[in-house]
Design an enzyme around this catalytic site. Sequence first.
Site, PDB file in Angstrom:
ATOM      1  N   ARG A 228      51.558  14.811   9.214  1.00  0.00           N
ATOM      2  CA  ARG A 228      50.715  15.412   8.176  1.00  0.00           C
ATOM      3  C   ARG A 228      51.407  15.208   6.834  1.00  0.00           C
ATOM      4  NH1 ARG A 228      46.865  15.362  11.028  1.00  0.00           N
ATOM      5  NH2 ARG A 228      45.816  17.127  12.003  1.00  0.00           N
ATOM      6  N   HIS A 276      44.458   8.279   5.902  1.00  0.00           N
ATOM      7  CA  HIS A 276      44.404   9.097   7.128  1.00  0.00           C
ATOM      8  C   HIS A 276      43.499   8.445   8.196  1.00  0.00           C
ATOM      9  CE1 HIS A 276      44.945  13.478   8.643  1.00  0.00           C
ATOM     10  NE2 HIS A 276      44.853  12.643   9.658  1.00  0.00           N
TER      11      HIS A 276
HETATM   12  N1  LIG Z   1      47.534  10.357  11.291  1.00  0.00           N
HETATM   13  C1  LIG Z   1      46.673  10.599  12.253  1.00  0.00           C
HETATM   14  O1  LIG Z   1      45.608   9.968  12.347  1.00  0.00           O
HETATM   15  C2  LIG Z   1      47.007  11.648  13.288  1.00  0.00           C
HETATM   16  C3  LIG Z   1      46.294  11.656  14.489  1.00  0.00           C
HETATM   17  C4  LIG Z   1      46.605  12.582  15.443  1.00  0.00           C
HETATM   18  C5  LIG Z   1      47.619  13.499  15.220  1.00  0.00           C
HETATM   19  N2  LIG Z   1      48.299  13.490  14.027  1.00  0.00           N
HETATM   20  C6  LIG Z   1      49.393  14.462  13.791  1.00  0.00           C
HETATM   21  O2  LIG Z   1      50.390  14.286  14.798  1.00  0.00           O
HETATM   22  C7  LIG Z   1      50.850  15.576  15.198  1.00  0.00           C
HETATM   23  C8  LIG Z   1      51.507  15.514  16.542  1.00  0.00           C
HETATM   24  O3  LIG Z   1      50.540  15.381  17.566  1.00  0.00           O
HETATM   25  P1  LIG Z   1      50.906  15.601  19.105  1.00  0.00           P
HETATM   26  O4  LIG Z   1      49.650  15.631  19.853  1.00  0.00           O
HETATM   27  O5  LIG Z   1      51.950  14.617  19.524  1.00  0.00           O
HETATM   28  O6  LIG Z   1      51.563  17.050  19.056  1.00  0.00           O
HETATM   29  P2  LIG Z   1      52.194  17.863  20.268  1.00  0.00           P
HETATM   30  O7  LIG Z   1      51.816  17.249  21.568  1.00  0.00           O
HETATM   31  O8  LIG Z   1      51.885  19.277  20.012  1.00  0.00           O
HETATM   32  O9  LIG Z   1      53.774  17.607  20.091  1.00  0.00           O
HETATM   33  C9  LIG Z   1      54.483  18.042  18.996  1.00  0.00           C
HETATM   34  C10 LIG Z   1      55.930  17.580  19.115  1.00  0.00           C
HETATM   35  O10 LIG Z   1      56.637  17.982  17.934  1.00  0.00           O
HETATM   36  C11 LIG Z   1      57.778  18.753  18.323  1.00  0.00           C
HETATM   37  N3  LIG Z   1      58.060  19.803  17.343  1.00  0.00           N
HETATM   38  C12 LIG Z   1      57.247  20.785  16.891  1.00  0.00           C
HETATM   39  N4  LIG Z   1      57.884  21.577  16.019  1.00  0.00           N
HETATM   40  C13 LIG Z   1      59.149  21.085  15.923  1.00  0.00           C
HETATM   41  C14 LIG Z   1      60.303  21.479  15.205  1.00  0.00           C
HETATM   42  N5  LIG Z   1      60.297  22.548  14.405  1.00  0.00           N
HETATM   43  N6  LIG Z   1      61.427  20.743  15.353  1.00  0.00           N
HETATM   44  C15 LIG Z   1      61.454  19.669  16.167  1.00  0.00           C
HETATM   45  N7  LIG Z   1      60.382  19.242  16.884  1.00  0.00           N
HETATM   46  C16 LIG Z   1      59.262  19.951  16.759  1.00  0.00           C
HETATM   47  C17 LIG Z   1      57.401  19.367  19.650  1.00  0.00           C
HETATM   48  O11 LIG Z   1      58.573  19.783  20.338  1.00  0.00           O
HETATM   49  P3  LIG Z   1      58.481  20.342  21.853  1.00  0.00           P
HETATM   50  O12 LIG Z   1      58.249  19.115  22.692  1.00  0.00           O
HETATM   51  O13 LIG Z   1      59.804  20.933  22.079  1.00  0.00           O
HETATM   52  O14 LIG Z   1      57.343  21.306  21.895  1.00  0.00           O
HETATM   53  C18 LIG Z   1      56.655  18.209  20.300  1.00  0.00           C
HETATM   54  O15 LIG Z   1      57.559  17.300  20.859  1.00  0.00           O
HETATM   55  C19 LIG Z   1      49.584  16.429  15.119  1.00  0.00           C
HETATM   56  O16 LIG Z   1      49.902  17.805  15.004  1.00  0.00           O
HETATM   57  C20 LIG Z   1      48.910  15.904  13.892  1.00  0.00           C
HETATM   58  O17 LIG Z   1      49.372  16.609  12.770  1.00  0.00           O
HETATM   59  C21 LIG Z   1      48.010  12.578  13.070  1.00  0.00           C
END
Ligand SMILES: NC(=O)c1ccc[n+]([C@@H]2O[C@H](COP(=O)([O-])OP(=O)(O)OC[C@H]3O[C@@H](n4cnc5c(N)ncnc54)[C@H](OP(=O)(O)O)[C@@H]3O)[C@@H](O)[C@H]2O)c1
Length: 312
Positions: A228, A276
Amino acid sequence: MAMLMMSKYAGRYVDPETWRRELLEAIPDLDFRLWPEVGDPEAIEMVLADFAPPGFLRSLPNLKLVSYLGYGVDNLFKDPELPAKVPITRISGAGIADQVAQYVLLYLLRRHRLLDHYDNLQRRRRWDPTRPKRNNEVVVGVLGLGTLGTKVASILAEIGLPVIGWSRTLKRIDGIECLAGEEALADVLGRSDYIVCVLPLTPATHHILKRETFALCKRGAYLINVGRGGHVADFDLIEAVDSGLLSGATLDVCELEPLPEGHPIWGHPRITVTPHVAAFFVDDGIAEAAENYRRLKRGEQIPHTVDRAVGY
Ligand SMILES: NC(=O)c1ccc[n+]([C@@H]2O[C@H](COP(=O)([O-])OP(=O)(O)OC[C@H]3O[C@@H](n4cnc5c(N)ncnc54)[C@H](OP(=O)(O)O)[C@@H]3O)[C@@H](O)[C@H]2O)c1
């Protein structure tokens, strides 16, 4: 039991008519409504949303589930009146992760394989094989090892790049060196030639990449942010690139979207920005929404719900 769809991206990432048609194919008696045609609010038990005006969800007395139309639910948490007890779920299918992984590969390999350099040579009609870095001469640091991060890290490792992955709690992923927790961030940043941010936006990750953390990065590191915009302090990034601390960045997301016309990122020679679009299609969500609706009706547990305490 009615389902209300609310999308600020209707007509762009989301085609509500496709959702309506496919949801009705899956659940023929579904009472499907499309914002702003809410109808009787008492009938609405499930909302599919990528936004909601503050206080609106709280005004639905029988709301039982919010299904986010994407991966990152941070938009919903902007509502200070978000009903505390209603579970929030998100899309979990691999479709979005596949698209984001393609994007990361594209921009990382563009640099690793010197594409801009060769474009430039072609324009000058020069045949000049230039030695790129070997795979083992670079390290990729992937911040976030969730659905996206695991996919991205695994594909990069599969094509021979050394990958360090960083998450909140420690993970084990074949072929990836996994580190966890705030105390390990400096190590990841200090060793990475490419930093790929795929974190969710939460109070703990807001501006995680700012002047102080850029100062911990390996000199000349390249940033790719597909998390983000709020993860990166824009003006600190520009300063870090201008000073040579970082060699450049690719940003799919910006703090202010759309990026304002006069913003210096638009014209920056070493920063690439895209609007985005790393993941464009969220259709995985249709089958998942139908399944969540059925589970809700049967009183079953809803999978992939957000942990409110950590914000993702
Ligand atoms: N640009 C785009 O088109 C697009 C598309 C989709 C998503 N996104 C973004 O990508 C993000 C991630 O998606 P996702 O599905 O992979 O999320 P997710 O499955 O919820 O995984 C989040 C990861 O981040 C880690 N994390 C969270 N808070 C942290 C912290 N304070 N310190 C270190 N690590 C931390 C989590 O650790 P744990 O494993 O320990 O829980 C997990 O490994 C979304 O929230 C969204 O903002 C962008």
